[in-house]
Design an enzyme around this catalytic site. Structure first.
Site, PDB file in Angstrom:
ATOM      1  N   SER A  15       5.484  -3.529   6.663  1.00  0.00           N
ATOM      2  CA  SER A  15       6.407  -2.774   7.512  1.00  0.00           C
ATOM      3  C   SER A  15       5.868  -2.620   8.917  1.00  0.00           C
ATOM      4  O   SER A  15       6.580  -2.166   9.804  1.00  0.00           O
ATOM      5  CB  SER A  15       6.579  -1.361   6.952  1.00  0.00           C
ATOM      6  OG  SER A  15       7.042  -1.414   5.647  1.00  0.00           O
ATOM      7  N   ASN A  47      10.997  -0.245  12.136  1.00  0.00           N
ATOM      8  CA  ASN A  47      10.122   0.912  11.901  1.00  0.00           C
ATOM      9  C   ASN A  47       9.524   1.507  13.171  1.00  0.00           C
ATOM     10  O   ASN A  47       9.100   2.659  13.175  1.00  0.00           O
ATOM     11  CB  ASN A  47       9.029   0.543  10.899  1.00  0.00           C
ATOM     12  CG  ASN A  47       9.620   0.410   9.516  1.00  0.00           C
ATOM     13  OD1 ASN A  47      10.483   1.200   9.126  1.00  0.00           O
ATOM     14  ND2 ASN A  47       9.203  -0.591   8.778  1.00  0.00           N
TER      15      ASN A  47
HETATM   16  P1  NAD Z   1       4.958   0.512  -3.851  1.00  0.00           P
HETATM   17  O1  NAD Z   1       3.907   1.547  -3.776  1.00  0.00           O
HETATM   18  O2  NAD Z   1       6.244   0.819  -4.553  1.00  0.00           O
HETATM   19  O3  NAD Z   1       4.380  -0.819  -4.532  1.00  0.00           O
HETATM   20  C1  NAD Z   1       3.178  -1.431  -4.156  1.00  0.00           C
HETATM   21  C2  NAD Z   1       2.679  -2.226  -5.372  1.00  0.00           C
HETATM   22  O4  NAD Z   1       1.581  -3.048  -4.952  1.00  0.00           O
HETATM   23  C3  NAD Z   1       2.158  -1.332  -6.518  1.00  0.00           C
HETATM   24  O5  NAD Z   1       2.846  -1.662  -7.723  1.00  0.00           O
HETATM   25  C4  NAD Z   1       0.671  -1.695  -6.609  1.00  0.00           C
HETATM   26  O6  NAD Z   1       0.181  -1.673  -7.936  1.00  0.00           O
HETATM   27  C5  NAD Z   1       0.680  -3.102  -6.036  1.00  0.00           C
HETATM   28  N1  NAD Z   1      -0.617  -3.569  -5.557  1.00  0.00           N
HETATM   29  C6  NAD Z   1      -1.506  -2.894  -4.776  1.00  0.00           C
HETATM   30  N2  NAD Z   1      -2.600  -3.670  -4.565  1.00  0.00           N
HETATM   31  C7  NAD Z   1      -2.385  -4.848  -5.217  1.00  0.00           C
HETATM   32  C8  NAD Z   1      -3.140  -6.035  -5.387  1.00  0.00           C
HETATM   33  N3  NAD Z   1      -4.346  -6.166  -4.832  1.00  0.00           N
HETATM   34  N4  NAD Z   1      -2.611  -7.041  -6.113  1.00  0.00           N
HETATM   35  C9  NAD Z   1      -1.389  -6.918  -6.696  1.00  0.00           C
HETATM   36  N5  NAD Z   1      -0.623  -5.802  -6.575  1.00  0.00           N
HETATM   37  C10 NAD Z   1      -1.116  -4.783  -5.840  1.00  0.00           C
HETATM   38  O7  NAD Z   1       5.225   0.070  -2.332  1.00  0.00           O
HETATM   39  P2  NAD Z   1       6.552  -0.594  -1.700  1.00  0.00           P
HETATM   40  O8  NAD Z   1       7.446   0.481  -1.169  1.00  0.00           O
HETATM   41  O9  NAD Z   1       7.100  -1.609  -2.646  1.00  0.00           O
HETATM   42  O10 NAD Z   1       5.915  -1.312  -0.418  1.00  0.00           O
HETATM   43  C11 NAD Z   1       5.294  -2.577  -0.526  1.00  0.00           C
HETATM   44  C12 NAD Z   1       5.240  -3.230   0.849  1.00  0.00           C
HETATM   45  O11 NAD Z   1       6.563  -3.368   1.364  1.00  0.00           O
HETATM   46  C13 NAD Z   1       4.449  -2.436   1.880  1.00  0.00           C
HETATM   47  O12 NAD Z   1       3.802  -3.324   2.757  1.00  0.00           O
HETATM   48  C14 NAD Z   1       5.538  -1.678   2.611  1.00  0.00           C
HETATM   49  O13 NAD Z   1       5.169  -1.327   3.925  1.00  0.00           O
HETATM   50  C15 NAD Z   1       6.639  -2.734   2.618  1.00  0.00           C
HETATM   51  N6  NAD Z   1       7.998  -2.216   2.789  1.00  0.00           N
HETATM   52  C16 NAD Z   1       8.361  -1.028   2.207  1.00  0.00           C
HETATM   53  C17 NAD Z   1       9.659  -0.554   2.397  1.00  0.00           C
HETATM   54  C18 NAD Z   1      10.094   0.735   1.747  1.00  0.00           C
HETATM   55  O14 NAD Z   1      11.150   1.279   2.136  1.00  0.00           O
HETATM   56  N7  NAD Z   1       9.380   1.254   0.782  1.00  0.00           N
HETATM   57  C19 NAD Z   1      10.586  -1.286   3.144  1.00  0.00           C
HETATM   58  C20 NAD Z   1      10.186  -2.499   3.699  1.00  0.00           C
HETATM   59  C21 NAD Z   1       8.887  -2.955   3.513  1.00  0.00           C
END
Ligand code: NAD
Length: 292
Positions: free
Chosen positions: A120, A191
């Site tokens: 993000s 963002n």
């Molecule tokens: P989340 O916390 O729901 O999921 C993250 C996942 O990554 C977890 O299941 C965790 O176990 C896994 N993980 C962590 N380290 C790991 C590794 N080394 N190998 C494999 N898996 C691993 O987070 P999210 O909301 O899905 O966000 C994920 C990404 O997407 C982030 O970079 C976030 O900035 C981006 N993002 C989030 C949103 C949002 O609204 N939440 C929107 C766009 C982008």
């Protein structure tokens, strides 16, 4: 240009399961990876639940759902990515976590494979620099929830080549999404604008100008936002919101991006929003209850 047929997704959280969902429905073979087996189980359930809802709303056919579900495999081992054409990283918003993942991916995926991050806010150029193929590295910033939201922000790093950019455009087209191009500066477009607004809402709460509910109501009815800033923050994840503010603060060195101490406190408590059942609202009962 290398054809993309098989996509590996790292991180099976809110975003990773959504990316796997839309890619599989568009006919790609998908491997969804997470270091947590629980996250993989939960992702499978979520994808099934969300596709079932799409079937019940006549948005997709049951047969399409069945074939999409069968195109997704789940793996706790990155070694399962040995034949992917594209790896999309959607793990926790922490630069060191993402860098380690990309370093590991380089030792596994084929030489021709493209690498993408769904970050993000973190610099695409910096993430690309730890890989053996910065020219094949790109930012693909999907929006949450992925099956519903129309946009993909596409971010080219300094070294990203034209072929990789065209691969991203081709992917977006096949997923039936719209692209907005953003330059590689902290938090890109969406963002850079959105999360400081959320942070300002937290300051407004912190300073006692309003309550969670009055601020959400004010922004919904006064600014015509579909969700209030606290509903939205809980939906995004407060850890992700805080990480984005830290990236803006560090990257642009302007005090206007200072994360609100109250946001820090919620994250330190583990009250991360909907995904942990408590954030600015408490989701453990029938209806969400404001926590302040
Ligand atoms: P989340 O916390 O729901 O999921 C993250 C996942 O990554 C977890 O299941 C965790 O176990 C896994 N993980 C962590 N380290 C790991 C590794 N080394 N190998 C494999 N898996 C691993 O987070 P999210 O909301 O899905 O966000 C994920 C990404 O997407 C982030 O970079 C976030 O900035 C981006 N993002 C989030 C949103 C949002 O609204 N939440 C929107 C766009 C982008």
């Amino acid at each position: 240009m290398g054809e993309v047929n098989k996509i590996g997704v790292v991180g099976a959280g809110q975003m990773g399961n959504g990316i796997a969902h839309v890619c599989a429905l568009s006919g790609y073979d998908v491997i969804l990876n997470d270091m947590s087996p629980d996250a993989l189980d939960k992702a499978r359930e979520t994808i099934e639940h969300n596709m079932t809802r799409q079937v019940s709303r006549d948005l997709i056919k049951l047969d399409d759902m069945k074939s999409a579900m069968s195109r997704i495999s789940y793996s706790a081992e990155l070694s399962s990515f040995e034949a992917v054409d594209l790896a999309v990283e959607a793990a926790t918003e922490k630069e060191d976590v993402k860098k380690k993942i990309f370093e590991a991916l380089c030792g596994v995926v084929p030489k021709h494979a493209y690498l993408a991050s769904n970050t993000s806010s973190i610099s695409i150029t910096r993430l690309a620099s730890v890989t053996d193929r910065p020219e094949k590295f790109i930012g693909l910033h999907f929006m949450n929830p992925v099956p519903v939201m129309q946009l993909i922000e596409v971010i080219r790093g300094l070294a990203t080549d034209q072929e990789t950019y065209e691969m991203a455009l081709g992917l977006a087209k096949r997923l039936d999404k719209t692209v907005a191009n953003a330059e590689d500066y902290p938090a890109f477009i969406v963002n850079r604008v959105l999360v400081p607004m959320i942070n300002e809402a937290v300051y407004t709460l912190y300073e006692g100008v309003g309550t969670v509910e009055s601020i959400d109501t004010a922004m919904k009815l006064g600014a015509n936002h579909p969700m209030g800033p606290f509903q939205l923050a809980d939906f995004i994840g407060l850890d992700t919101c805080l990480s984005i503010m830290q990236v803006l603060h560090d990257g642009l060195a302007d005090t206007k991006y200072r994360p609100c101490p109250l946001l820090v406190k919620y994250v330190e408590a583990g009250w991360l929003g909907r995904k942990s059942k408590r954030g600015f609202y408490d989701y453990r009962g029938e209806t969400p209850v404001a926590t302040r």
